[in-house]
Design a protein around this motif. Structure first.
Motif, PDB file in Angstrom:
ATOM      1  N   ALA A 160      -2.737  -4.121  -4.214  1.00 59.23           N
ATOM      2  CA  ALA A 160      -2.703  -3.567  -2.855  1.00 59.23           C
ATOM      3  C   ALA A 160      -1.337  -2.942  -2.571  1.00 59.23           C
ATOM      4  N   GLU A 161      -0.283  -3.612  -3.007  1.00 60.24           N
ATOM      5  CA  GLU A 161       1.069  -3.078  -2.839  1.00 60.24           C
ATOM      6  C   GLU A 161       1.186  -1.726  -3.567  1.00 60.24           C
ATOM      7  N   VAL A 164      -0.601   1.027  -1.629  1.00 61.94           N
ATOM      8  CA  VAL A 164       0.174   1.506  -0.473  1.00 61.94           C
ATOM      9  C   VAL A 164       1.338   2.372  -0.964  1.00 61.94           C
ATOM     10  N   LEU A 167       0.057   5.706  -1.764  1.00 61.46           N
ATOM     11  CA  LEU A 167      -0.226   6.448  -0.531  1.00 61.46           C
ATOM     12  C   LEU A 167       1.065   7.071   0.014  1.00 61.46           C
TER      13      LEU A 167
ATOM     14  N   GLN B  43       6.750  -9.277   4.061  1.00 66.81           N
ATOM     15  CA  GLN B  43       7.717  -8.339   3.485  1.00 66.81           C
ATOM     16  C   GLN B  43       7.193  -7.763   2.178  1.00 66.81           C
ATOM     17  N   SER B  44       7.714  -6.589   1.830  1.00 69.43           N
ATOM     18  CA  SER B  44       7.376  -5.929   0.565  1.00 69.43           C
ATOM     19  C   SER B  44       8.398  -4.827   0.348  1.00 69.43           C
ATOM     20  N   PRO B  45       8.717  -4.526  -0.920  1.00 68.91           N
ATOM     21  CA  PRO B  45       9.579  -3.369  -1.175  1.00 68.91           C
ATOM     22  C   PRO B  45       8.942  -2.065  -0.707  1.00 68.91           C
ATOM     23  N   VAL B  46       7.624  -2.076  -0.541  1.00 66.74           N
ATOM     24  CA  VAL B  46       6.937  -0.885  -0.024  1.00 66.74           C
ATOM     25  C   VAL B  46       7.026  -0.939   1.499  1.00 66.74           C
ATOM     26  N   LEU B  48       6.218   0.616   4.107  1.00 62.98           N
ATOM     27  CA  LEU B  48       5.104   0.820   5.037  1.00 62.98           C
ATOM     28  C   LEU B  48       4.367  -0.493   5.338  1.00 62.98           C
ATOM     29  N   ILE B  49       4.401  -1.422   4.365  1.00 64.38           N
ATOM     30  CA  ILE B  49       3.647  -2.679   4.548  1.00 64.38           C
ATOM     31  C   ILE B  49       4.216  -3.516   5.699  1.00 64.38           C
ATOM     32  N   ALA B 124      -3.872   3.817   5.312  1.00 60.50           N
ATOM     33  CA  ALA B 124      -2.824   2.791   5.333  1.00 60.50           C
ATOM     34  C   ALA B 124      -3.354   1.490   5.926  1.00 60.50           C
ATOM     35  N   VAL B 128      -3.159  -1.886   3.753  1.00 60.35           N
ATOM     36  CA  VAL B 128      -2.281  -2.973   4.214  1.00 60.35           C
ATOM     37  C   VAL B 128      -3.137  -4.194   4.578  1.00 60.35           C
ATOM     38  N   PHE B 131      -3.679  -5.895   1.403  1.00 59.90           N
ATOM     39  CA  PHE B 131      -2.460  -6.599   0.998  1.00 59.90           C
ATOM     40  C   PHE B 131      -2.349  -7.946   1.733  1.00 59.90           C
TER      41      PHE B 131
END
Lengths: 341, 341
Positions: A160-161, A164, A167, B43-46, B48-49, B124, B128, B131
């Protein structure tokens, strides 16, 4: 075939073209058991669920990920039956991802057939995807191994990460090769890796064997994806179930485009920018894209990268006992790469 | 207030209007711990999440489901800390469901703010949501209880099944009361039930206590939903964070509509059919709908049904030791019902 694609020799050479046949023969019996679980557990009193899920599940998928679980178990001489249920869980996770992907991309064709979202609409695809994902976890919970659950819940979050992240990178032609590899490592290779690794968990093998199968699956997954990326510019609907240029028309910045952009002059870069932003996607633009990819060696070098990952997959495999099952897993790597030629 | 809504006396009477305050006070410390887990694990390095997830998670939700896990644990005098992580998992599942619901319904307002799909788009929101759902399972796997995993993976599958069933029933005014209760039992009450039940699992109480908390949560969830359905026809954006008539405009066939349709003559049925099919949804049609709901007693009887479920929730609660925590859970039932008056 370009010189750089011919140069390497990391995949085993046969007289015949490598195929999925050895793996399919190896796991044929097990796959029947997996298919029984899949058909039984996609049922629901809510008729739309089996109807929609069945369209995709029965719709010509290779069952590659479940086959990898079964093949990995065979390579470890696993004699139990826990892997059938887990292979079905892996296929459910994959199917859920495809359903959501098609909604996200607005795709209307998958494996040469109308997508579920085209037939039943986006809402149904989103919700049935959620159902299959939940059902996958129910299957894992029935198996009862916290370690398997850990591997597959981690893989699901990573997928999922990665989706995203993809995207976010959409239509951005200045994506680096490293970033792209991280994205496909997450969205494609994580499930290949988990599918193989869980066989070592149920067979209760050493951490070393588990790591080896994880590495085999991960590198195979990346190789598969890179070859898919290349094929998207050189194939037709008859052989691949999708038309050449799908990625191009969707503005998907795959490795061939990243390489051609990095190697291109100002005019080439203008072309790729416009194309990825959707300003030039017709047949003429696609023909120009293919020509540019070929003249910069971007297709050949994408395949060369794929061969490196294939080589890593084979090296990981060498840590397993030499069996017919291992040979079938090895030929799957060769198949992944050679189908582009 | 109508006669039928006044008749029953199943919720405890206070001098003051019942509120969520006792439950909130009871779990205030625990909720801080849960919020820490939520913030840390979204949290995530991506980027947008956390951005998208934070919009919804920080966006004024009551954290009702995590509060129920904490309140149930308090009622069992549970002294550990496993329930913080699990309550966060429950909130993640709920948030994932909301993200996908807003995509499915095409909603542009939730809790009085723009929905995530309006701001970041449907793709998105879908991804998300996936995720957060995966992350919820990771949290449960870290806890390590197969029984908790079983309860929550089952609840997740039931929720998704209920969402698909609701999609199938959309705009179909001839839905029966039984079918509607089955849908909200799945899509709303299953997570309430699981949120309460898992407290008994981590506290290692008897099956009887587990069943009692499951029944408390399930009946409370149905009562909440039925009161929401009624309020949608009699409220305004200030008090509920959504405008009256949202369900009406979306053609959602809720219990008030089902009752009014069942009790209506031919002209009433024509009106409801047209309205639910989206052919008459303006302010005049809404005013007519509210008048028809009142004159058939549909609103009052929806609330009467809610009081019955509330009564069942309280009866289930009586199997627990009489504590201040149990009183807080009881007042939550009273709050769920009385907020309509």
């Amino acid at each position: 075939m370009s010189a750089s694609a011919q140069g390497s020799n990391v995949v085993p050479l046969h007289g015949a073209k490598p195929s999925l046949a050895p793996l399919m023969n190896l796991v044929a019996g097990g796959l029947l058991a997996v298919n029984r679980v899949i058909l039984e557990r996609m049922q629901s009193p809510v008729a739309l669920i089996p109807e929609l899920a069945g369209h995709l599940i029965a719709g010509g998928g290779k069952r590659l990920r479940p086959m990898l679980t079964l093949g990995s178990a065979a390579a470890l001489d696993y004699a139990g039956d826990r892997h059938y249920r887990l292979a079905a869980a892996v296929e459910f996770i994959h199917t859920a991802t495809l359903l959501h992907d098609d909604v996200v991309d607005g795709s209307d064709l998958r494996r040469g057939r109308a997508t579920a979202n085209t037939i039943w609409g986006n809402p149904a695809s989103v919700l049935v995807g959620d159902f299959l994902f939940s059902r996958a976890f129910e299957l894992m919970v029935e198996d009862g191994s916290i370690k398997v659950l850990k591997v597959l819940s981690r893989a699901s979050a990573v997928i999922a990460e990665g989706e995203v992240a993809q995207l976010t990178a959409q239509r951005q032609v200045e994506t680096t090769e490293e970033r792209y590899l991280a994205i496909i490592g997450a969205k494609t290779a994580a499930l290949f890796a988990a599918a193989c690794q869980i066989a070592a968990v149920v067979a209760e093998r050493s951490q070393g064997i588990e790591d080896a199968l994880e590495a085999y699956g991960r590198n195979l997954g990346i190789a598969f994806q890179l070859v898919d990326d290349a094929i998207d510019y050189v194939s037709d609907a008859d052989t691949m179930g999708k038309d050449a240029g799908d990625d191009f028309r969707d503005g998907k910045v795959t490795l061939p485009v990243i390489l051609a952009y990095a190697r291109g002059d100002a005019s080439a870069r203008r072309f790729w920018k416009r194309a990825m932003e959707g300003a030039a996607t017709g047949p003429d633009a696609l023909a120009e894209a293919v020509a540019r990819l070929r003249e910069t060696g971007a297709i050949a070098d994408t395949l060369a990268r794929a061969r490196v990952y294939g080589s890593r997959a084979l090296d990981a495999l060498n840590l397993l006992p030499a069996t017919a099952a291992r040979a079938a897993l090895a030929e799957t790597v060769a198949f992944a790469i050679e189908r582009a030629y």
